[in-house]
Design a protein around this motif. Structure first.
Motif, PDB file in Angstrom:
ATOM      1  N   HIS A  19       0.756  -1.316  -0.194  1.00 30.20           N
ATOM      2  CA  HIS A  19      -0.069   0.146   0.038  1.00 30.20           C
ATOM      3  C   HIS A  19       0.841   1.254  -0.127  1.00 30.20           C
ATOM      4  N   ASP A  20       1.991   1.031   0.246  1.00 28.50           N
ATOM      5  CA  ASP A  20       3.161   2.154   0.119  1.00 28.50           C
ATOM      6  C   ASP A  20       3.560   2.396  -1.241  1.00 28.50           C
ATOM      7  N   LEU A  21       3.918   1.041  -1.712  1.00 29.07           N
ATOM      8  CA  LEU A  21       4.503   0.852  -3.278  1.00 29.07           C
ATOM      9  C   LEU A  21       3.603   1.472  -4.304  1.00 29.07           C
ATOM     10  N   GLN A  22       2.366   0.582  -4.480  1.00 28.13           N
ATOM     11  CA  GLN A  22       1.649   0.854  -5.393  1.00 28.13           C
ATOM     12  C   GLN A  22       1.015   2.244  -5.602  1.00 28.13           C
ATOM     13  N   PRO A  23       0.708   2.984  -4.551  1.00 22.98           N
ATOM     14  CA  PRO A  23       0.342   4.441  -4.869  1.00 22.98           C
ATOM     15  C   PRO A  23       1.467   5.217  -5.218  1.00 22.98           C
ATOM     16  N   ALA A  24       2.697   4.823  -4.887  1.00 24.70           N
ATOM     17  CA  ALA A  24       4.001   5.876  -5.242  1.00 24.70           C
ATOM     18  C   ALA A  24       4.106   5.401  -6.776  1.00 24.70           C
ATOM     19  N   LEU A  25       4.109   4.298  -7.138  1.00 28.59           N
ATOM     20  CA  LEU A  25       4.118   4.118  -8.803  1.00 28.59           C
ATOM     21  C   LEU A  25       3.047   4.701  -9.370  1.00 28.59           C
ATOM     22  N   LEU A  26       1.835   4.794  -9.088  1.00 28.92           N
ATOM     23  CA  LEU A  26       0.703   5.595  -9.838  1.00 28.92           C
ATOM     24  C   LEU A  26       1.058   7.277  -9.850  1.00 28.92           C
ATOM     25  N   ARG A  27       1.478   7.730  -8.646  1.00 32.89           N
ATOM     26  CA  ARG A  27       1.979   9.116  -8.692  1.00 32.89           C
ATOM     27  C   ARG A  27       3.048   9.328  -9.538  1.00 32.89           C
ATOM     28  N   HIS A  28       4.226   8.422  -9.596  1.00 29.88           N
ATOM     29  CA  HIS A  28       5.367   8.845 -10.460  1.00 29.88           C
ATOM     30  C   HIS A  28       4.977   8.577 -11.926  1.00 29.88           C
ATOM     31  N   THR A  29       4.074   7.835 -12.232  1.00 30.83           N
ATOM     32  CA  THR A  29       3.645   7.591 -14.064  1.00 30.83           C
ATOM     33  C   THR A  29       2.887   8.431 -14.275  1.00 30.83           C
ATOM     34  N   PHE A  30       2.027   9.350 -13.414  1.00 31.36           N
ATOM     35  CA  PHE A  30       0.996  10.023 -13.755  1.00 31.36           C
ATOM     36  C   PHE A  30       1.593  11.411 -14.650  1.00 31.36           C
ATOM     37  N   ASN A  31       1.163  11.496 -15.753  1.00 28.51           N
ATOM     38  CA  ASN A  31       1.586  12.597 -16.652  1.00 28.51           C
ATOM     39  C   ASN A  31       0.896  12.931 -17.682  1.00 28.51           C
ATOM     40  N   SER A  32      -0.070  13.874 -17.580  1.00 31.47           N
ATOM     41  CA  SER A  32      -1.194  14.212 -18.438  1.00 31.47           C
ATOM     42  C   SER A  32      -0.857  15.388 -19.072  1.00 31.47           C
ATOM     43  N   GLU A  33      -0.898  15.434 -20.363  1.00 28.75           N
ATOM     44  CA  GLU A  33      -0.863  16.844 -21.171  1.00 28.75           C
ATOM     45  C   GLU A  33      -1.879  17.725 -21.025  1.00 28.75           C
ATOM     46  N   CYS A  34      -3.024  17.285 -20.752  1.00 24.87           N
ATOM     47  CA  CYS A  34      -4.435  18.044 -20.457  1.00 24.87           C
ATOM     48  C   CYS A  34      -4.175  18.985 -19.274  1.00 24.87           C
ATOM     49  N   TYR A  35      -3.373  18.622 -18.325  1.00 25.18           N
ATOM     50  CA  TYR A  35      -3.181  19.394 -17.204  1.00 25.18           C
ATOM     51  C   TYR A  35      -1.859  19.778 -16.531  1.00 25.18           C
ATOM     52  N   SER A  36      -1.248  20.980 -16.149  1.00 18.40           N
ATOM     53  CA  SER A  36      -0.168  21.086 -15.564  1.00 18.40           C
ATOM     54  C   SER A  36      -0.061  20.598 -14.298  1.00 18.40           C
TER      55      SER A  36
END
Length: 278
Positions: A19-36
């Motif tokens: 529960h520490d690692l999986q949310p961190a991976l989602l955070r670190h791989t989120f990169n949307s050109e729709c929002y700064s």
């Protein structure tokens, strides 16, 4: 935000390493050109307070994403919790990581099919997470992942109810048009652990790298470019060396050869001597 508690010791589903690692991976791989990055807030294991009439009622998702809000609370401070009546924006995506005993809380009636024996616990509000996400916060995209069975559920709010979206069981892929991003199950190594992970991917289907992976890729590209530049320089030098005896054989002087090749007389003499084995 400053007056509401940010922790609840009686909250079920205590965080473990996953529960520490999986949310961190989602955070670190989120990169949307729709929002700064300044228009995005990502929370993990953080209270969401959702009812101004009952200000202590809250839910604590494993991971959530809100867009169109300042990255910092009132653009100045790190958040302790997410208070929807102050933020004015509900999260767009919520991800829950299923734990033994929380299936009914996270999945509502869909949790019955898991036949998980729920442990008794107290919850911070009369409604389950499912009910709050669907009926109160009306979260457009709700994702649940069970790491024990590697099963992925994707619920989309249609009208007033969640509808389970059909996914390919072999390669489940989720698409969120507001972000122009997808999410799927990626098998690989993260923080030294190899398994199936939830991970963001771009519109072309490429897995979005973490900042560490991106830095490594850039370092590898820079090293490759340096090697290619060195190879080009060495090839040019070989070409110059090979041209010197041919030009001298044509009757050009050392000085003329140096001028044509852009070398000094000393360099021409040295290269010529090397070619002759002197």
């Amino acid at each position: 935000m400053y007056d509401l508690p940010s922790e609840d010791p009686e909250e079920p589903g205590l965080p473990d390493e996953y529960h520490d690692l999986q949310p961190a991976l989602l955070r670190h791989t989120f990169n949307s050109e729709c929002y700064s990055p300044e228009e995005v807030f990502i929370g993990a294991d953080m209270n969401i307070y959702y009812d101004v009439r009952h200000p202590l009622w809250h839910k604590r998702p494993d991971w959530f994403l809100a867009v169109g809000v300042p990255r910092l609370y009132e653009e100045t401070d790190l958040r302790l919790s997410y208070v929807v009546w102050q933020e004015g924006v509900n999260p767009l995506v919520i991800v829950e990581l299923l734990s033994p005993g929380t299936a009914k809380e996270d999945l509502g009636d869909f949790g019955d099919e898991e036949k998980v024996v729920a442990r008794p616990y107290s919850i911070p509000s009369p409604k389950s997470k499912w009910e709050v996400y669907e009926q109160v916060l009306r979260i457009p995209y709700y994702i649940v992942f069970d790491r024990y069975t590697n099963r992925l559920w994707f619920f989309q709010l249609v009208g007033t109810r969640y509808q389970l979206q059909e996914l390919d069981p072999q390669s489940p892929q989720i698409w969120i048009p507001e972000l122009q991003l997808g999410m799927g199950l990626w098998e690989g190594e993260y923080e030294g652990i190899t398994r199936l992970w939830l991970r963001w991917r771009d519109a072309q289907g490429n897995w979005i790298p973490t900042p560490a992976q991106e830095a490594q890729q850039k370092a590898q590209e820079a090293q490759q470019q340096a090697q290619e530049a060195q190879q080009r320089a060495e090839a040019a030098e070989r070409s110059q060396r090979e041209a010197i005896p041919r030009m001298l054989n044509l009757g050009l002087s050392i000085e003329q050869v140096a001028e044509v090749l852009g070398l000094t007389v000393e360099e021409v003499n040295r290269f010529n001597a090397a070619q002759n084995g002197e």
